[in-house]
Design a protein around this motif. Structure first.
Motif, PDB file in Angstrom:
ATOM      1  N   VAL A  64       0.855  -1.187   0.000  1.00 50.39           N
ATOM      2  CA  VAL A  64       0.000   0.000   0.000  1.00 50.39           C
ATOM      3  C   VAL A  64       0.890   1.234   0.000  1.00 50.39           C
ATOM      4  N   LYS A  65       0.609   2.170  -0.918  1.00 47.56           N
ATOM      5  CA  LYS A  65       1.410   3.382  -1.092  1.00 47.56           C
ATOM      6  C   LYS A  65       0.517   4.611  -0.965  1.00 47.56           C
ATOM      7  N   ALA A  66       0.973   5.584  -0.191  1.00 48.30           N
ATOM      8  CA  ALA A  66       0.288   6.877  -0.127  1.00 48.30           C
ATOM      9  C   ALA A  66       0.770   7.701  -1.311  1.00 48.30           C
ATOM     10  N   VAL A  67      -0.166   8.169  -2.124  1.00 47.72           N
ATOM     11  CA  VAL A  67       0.219   8.916  -3.317  1.00 47.72           C
ATOM     12  C   VAL A  67      -0.253  10.365  -3.288  1.00 47.72           C
ATOM     13  N   GLN A 144      16.229  16.034  -1.493  1.00 52.13           N
ATOM     14  CA  GLN A 144      15.679  17.322  -1.921  1.00 52.13           C
ATOM     15  C   GLN A 144      14.144  17.299  -1.901  1.00 52.13           C
ATOM     16  N   ARG A 145      13.545  16.170  -2.296  1.00 53.35           N
ATOM     17  CA  ARG A 145      12.077  16.070  -2.237  1.00 53.35           C
ATOM     18  C   ARG A 145      11.596  16.197  -0.798  1.00 53.35           C
ATOM     19  N   TYR A 146      12.312  15.539   0.118  1.00 51.92           N
ATOM     20  CA  TYR A 146      11.983  15.641   1.540  1.00 51.92           C
ATOM     21  C   TYR A 146      12.113  17.092   2.011  1.00 51.92           C
ATOM     22  N   ALA A 147      13.233  17.728   1.684  1.00 52.43           N
ATOM     23  CA  ALA A 147      13.464  19.110   2.110  1.00 52.43           C
ATOM     24  C   ALA A 147      12.394  20.047   1.554  1.00 52.43           C
ATOM     25  N   VAL A 160       0.588  13.147   9.304  1.00 50.25           N
ATOM     26  CA  VAL A 160       0.827  11.997   8.427  1.00 50.25           C
ATOM     27  C   VAL A 160       1.869  11.079   9.065  1.00 50.25           C
ATOM     28  N   SER A 161       1.630   9.784   9.010  1.00 52.40           N
ATOM     29  CA  SER A 161       2.558   8.814   9.598  1.00 52.40           C
ATOM     30  C   SER A 161       3.861   8.744   8.803  1.00 52.40           C
ATOM     31  N   ILE A 162       4.889   8.243   9.467  1.00 47.43           N
ATOM     32  CA  ILE A 162       6.198   8.043   8.830  1.00 47.43           C
ATOM     33  C   ILE A 162       6.049   7.143   7.598  1.00 47.43           C
ATOM     34  N   GLY A 163       5.305   6.056   7.740  1.00 44.02           N
ATOM     35  CA  GLY A 163       5.140   5.121   6.623  1.00 44.02           C
ATOM     36  C   GLY A 163       4.462   5.771   5.428  1.00 44.02           C
ATOM     37  N   ASP A 164       3.409   6.538   5.692  1.00 40.19           N
ATOM     38  CA  ASP A 164       2.716   7.209   4.584  1.00 40.19           C
ATOM     39  C   ASP A 164       3.605   8.263   3.920  1.00 40.19           C
ATOM     40  N   LEU A 165       4.361   9.005   4.724  1.00 37.73           N
ATOM     41  CA  LEU A 165       5.255  10.008   4.131  1.00 37.73           C
ATOM     42  C   LEU A 165       6.364   9.361   3.324  1.00 37.73           C
ATOM     43  N   ALA A 166       6.923   8.276   3.835  1.00 36.11           N
ATOM     44  CA  ALA A 166       7.979   7.577   3.104  1.00 36.11           C
ATOM     45  C   ALA A 166       7.456   7.090   1.755  1.00 36.11           C
ATOM     46  N   TYR A 168       4.879   8.247   0.089  1.00 39.25           N
ATOM     47  CA  TYR A 168       4.567   9.428  -0.731  1.00 39.25           C
ATOM     48  C   TYR A 168       5.830   9.977  -1.399  1.00 39.25           C
ATOM     49  N   LEU A 169       6.926  10.018  -0.637  1.00 41.22           N
ATOM     50  CA  LEU A 169       8.199  10.507  -1.179  1.00 41.22           C
ATOM     51  C   LEU A 169       8.934   9.441  -1.994  1.00 41.22           C
ATOM     52  N   ASN A 170       8.395   8.214  -1.997  1.00 43.11           N
ATOM     53  CA  ASN A 170       8.982   7.078  -2.703  1.00 43.11           C
ATOM     54  C   ASN A 170      10.398   6.786  -2.193  1.00 43.11           C
ATOM     55  N   ILE A 171      10.499   6.765  -0.852  1.00 40.65           N
ATOM     56  CA  ILE A 171      11.756   6.431  -0.193  1.00 40.65           C
ATOM     57  C   ILE A 171      11.455   5.416   0.911  1.00 40.65           C
ATOM     58  N   SER A 172      12.498   4.836   1.481  1.00 42.48           N
ATOM     59  CA  SER A 172      12.298   3.892   2.573  1.00 42.48           C
ATOM     60  C   SER A 172      12.082   4.653   3.888  1.00 42.48           C
ATOM     61  N   ARG A 173      11.508   3.960   4.846  1.00 42.54           N
ATOM     62  CA  ARG A 173      11.346   4.564   6.180  1.00 42.54           C
ATOM     63  C   ARG A 173      12.715   4.903   6.759  1.00 42.54           C
TER      64      ARG A 173
END
Length: 185
Positions: A64-67, A144-147, A160-166, A168-173
């Protein structure tokens, strides 16, 4: 947290908000409750009074991915499904206990169908945001996307939870934890 999405700044949603306030039904959504499921046609749209929602999908591996996210004082919808009657590509789920004024999607569809210039502007702005989002995944490093996200919404972790943000940014936790510990801004 309003105007999380670029199109919210580029379009005047006052007609949408007014429709929801004057003709809508006030609905409370519990954290984790679905506004709509992927695969359904969106029959209703809304205006978020409080809280927030995520758009999520399940990838081909079952993850499951937050988009996307929408928050207080913003539109609650998927425009393609609401305006064209196509099936939802995502679920829309309450991130926390949330409240929205909800109306049939046909109300908005009728207004936009009756105002071709407004509808064209809607589509232009939405396409532009979608294209920019895709390009940003190539343009910017994960850091840079995170920043960029943190500079736009410093309190995003309050909602927003860590998992959902990760996702969304398409990165690992792990990457997200590392960026946070480095206090990247």
């Amino acid at each position: 947290m309003s105007q999380f999405n670029a199109f919210e700044k580029a379009l005047d949603f006052s007609f949408w908000k007014e429709l929801c306030e004057t003709r809508g039904e006030r609905i409370l959504f519990k954290r984790g409750e679905y506004f709509v499921h992927a695969g359904e046609v969106l029959q209703r749209v809304g205006w978020i009074i409080s809280g927030g929602f995520k758009h999520s999908l399940t990838d081909n591996n079952g993850n499951v991915k937050a988009v996307g996210f929408v928050f207080e004082d913003a539109v609650l919808a998927n425009y393609l499904s609401a305006l064209s009657g196509v099936k939802m590509p995502t679920d829309i789920i309450a991130l926390e206990d949330s409240e929205a004024m909800v109306i049939p999607a046909s109300y908005v569809r009728d207004i936009l169908d009756g105002q071709p210039e407004l509808k064209a502007k809607f589509l232009e702005v939405l396409f532009g945001q979608a294209y920019d989002h895709v390009l940003d995944t190539y343009r910017f490093t994960p850091e840079q996307r995170y920043a960029n996200l943190i500079s736009r919404f410093p309190r995003i972790f309050d909602f927003v939870s860590i998992g959902d943000l990760a996702s969304y940014l398409n990165i690992s936790r792990r990457q997200l934890y590392r960026f946070r510990s480095q206090k990247i801004k």
